[in-house]
Design an enzyme around this catalytic site. Structure first.
Site, PDB file in Angstrom:
ATOM      1  N   ASN A 173       6.233   4.077   5.399  1.00 49.85           N
ATOM      2  CA  ASN A 173       6.362   5.228   4.505  1.00 49.85           C
ATOM      3  C   ASN A 173       5.779   6.436   5.233  1.00 49.85           C
ATOM      4  OD1 ASN A 173       6.235   7.122   2.492  1.00 49.85           O
ATOM      5  ND2 ASN A 173       4.722   6.036   1.243  1.00 49.85           N
ATOM      6  N   LYS A 231       5.751   9.417   4.232  1.00 54.40           N
ATOM      7  CA  LYS A 231       5.220  10.424   3.300  1.00 54.40           C
ATOM      8  C   LYS A 231       5.712  11.820   3.723  1.00 54.40           C
ATOM      9  CE  LYS A 231       1.449   7.286   2.378  1.00 54.40           C
ATOM     10  NZ  LYS A 231       0.085   7.065   1.926  1.00 54.40           N
ATOM     11  N   HIS A 269       5.115   5.271  -6.154  1.00 54.26           N
ATOM     12  CA  HIS A 269       3.966   5.323  -5.236  1.00 54.26           C
ATOM     13  C   HIS A 269       2.788   5.993  -5.958  1.00 54.26           C
ATOM     14  CE1 HIS A 269       1.402   6.247  -1.856  1.00 54.26           C
ATOM     15  NE2 HIS A 269       2.076   5.333  -1.175  1.00 54.26           N
ATOM     16  N   GLU A 328       0.754   8.099  -5.042  1.00 56.75           N
ATOM     17  CA  GLU A 328       0.671   9.553  -4.824  1.00 56.75           C
ATOM     18  C   GLU A 328       1.599  10.292  -5.781  1.00 56.75           C
ATOM     19  OE1 GLU A 328       1.279   9.355  -0.593  1.00 56.75           O
ATOM     20  OE2 GLU A 328      -0.701   8.431  -0.405  1.00 56.75           O
ATOM     21  N   GLU A 363      -0.573  -1.658  -3.654  1.00 60.92           N
ATOM     22  CA  GLU A 363      -1.316  -0.704  -2.832  1.00 60.92           C
ATOM     23  C   GLU A 363      -2.542  -0.226  -3.610  1.00 60.92           C
ATOM     24  OE1 GLU A 363       1.521   1.186   0.291  1.00 60.92           O
ATOM     25  OE2 GLU A 363       1.486   2.448  -1.473  1.00 60.92           O
ATOM     26  N   GLY A 416      -4.901   5.325   3.144  1.00 63.35           N
ATOM     27  CA  GLY A 416      -5.300   6.437   4.000  1.00 63.35           C
ATOM     28  C   GLY A 416      -6.803   6.556   4.200  1.00 63.35           C
ATOM     29  N   SER A 434      -3.999   1.019   4.436  1.00 59.28           N
ATOM     30  CA  SER A 434      -4.725   0.928   5.712  1.00 59.28           C
ATOM     31  C   SER A 434      -4.367  -0.312   6.533  1.00 59.28           C
ATOM     32  CB  SER A 434      -6.237   1.014   5.478  1.00 59.28           C
ATOM     33  OG  SER A 434      -6.574   2.282   4.926  1.00 59.28           O
TER      34      SER A 434
END
Ligand code: 13P
Length: 256
Positions: free
Chosen positions: A14, A16, A101, A103, A171, A177, A216
């Site tokens: 991904n 992003k 996701h 985010e 996730e 991240g 990660s």
């Protein structure tokens, strides 16, 4: 899914909101590093920003490397400025789309009901939906990880989901991240939980649905994670941006 295809590993990148035209060279670098053999054994996917998708589909050519979108709208067309329909992703050669996701759940306030509608639009367009779930650190520390993820799975998995058209991605938000990776015990426990929920939700149709881990994943920790029973691959953010790192993560599956 035929027996030979059951829970074939999927390694998905991904990107992003990263990548200009110059980043497209990663596709050729990845194909060079992996050759045809690994791409025949596993499903390997890159989800670049929408601006690069059609070009990267062409760059991938007949290599077997798949491309996907990072989000889609729940409607097929209409007055939704700035949004992209699943059929548009399909039209430019995408095979998959990520929905829900964390985010997007956080930045755009997407609820599980909206994620489910997007996933249903993806299925209607002939795409494979990668439905993301995961708890925040606050929720984990409050002992709510299983109930939060359980609610997201029940609320977000589309009607009509099967092992062929739907993939789950766990996730944990606090691992994305941050360089903090969930322990293998925590990953195994949550993936086992998700698999039980999928069995209850979809019966035989979802028995072989793939459940990816994301957060990660790096070349150094990927093989321990991919060796876990209910982990069918990974959803990789930062480490998918460089072909050498992503290729090392693909290698960590040992072609299984
Ligand atoms: P990182 O691999 O950068 O932690 O990102 C994970 C992720 O969010 C993939 O969708």
């Amino acid at each position: 899914m035929g027996l030979d295809m059951a829970r074939r590993k999927l390694i998905a990148g991904n990107w992003k909101m990263n990548g200009l035209q110059s980043a497209r060279k990663q596709v050729q670098d990845l194909i060079t590093l992996q050759g045809g053999e690994m791409l025949a054994k596993l499903d390997v996917l890159l989800c670049p920003p929408a601006t690069l998708l059609a070009d990267m589909v062409r760059d991938a050519g007949a290599s077997g490397l798949h491309m996907g979108g990072q989000d889609c709208h729940a409607e097929d067309h209409g007055a939704h400025t700035g949004d992209i329909a699943a059929s548009m992703l399909k039209d430019c050669g995408a095979a998959y789309v990520i929905v829900g996701h964390s985010e997007r759940r956080a930045d755009h306030g997407e609820s599980s009901a909206e994620v489910k509608a997007k996933a249903e639009a993806a299925l209607a367009a002939g795409l494979i939906a990668i439905v993301c779930v995961g708890e925040t650190l606050h929720e984990r520390e409050a002992g709510q990880a299983f109930s939060v993820v359980g609610g997201q799975v029940k609320g977000s998995v589309p009607d009509g989901a099967t092992a062929e058209n739907c993939v789950l991605a766990y996730e944990p938000v606090w691992a994305i991240g941050t360089g903090k990776v969930a322990t293998t015990d925590d990953i195994a426990a949550m993936h086992g939980h998700i698999r039980e929920l999928l069995d209850a939700l979809g019966g035989t149709a979802l028995v072989d649905a793939r459940v990816l881990y994301g957060g990660s994943v790096k070349p150094g920790n990927a093989s321990d994670i991919f060796a876990l029973d209910n982990v069918d691959g990974g959803l990789i953010g930062g480490a998918s941006l460089k072909a050498a790192d992503f290729s090392a993560i693909i290698d960590a599956t040992n072609g299984r």
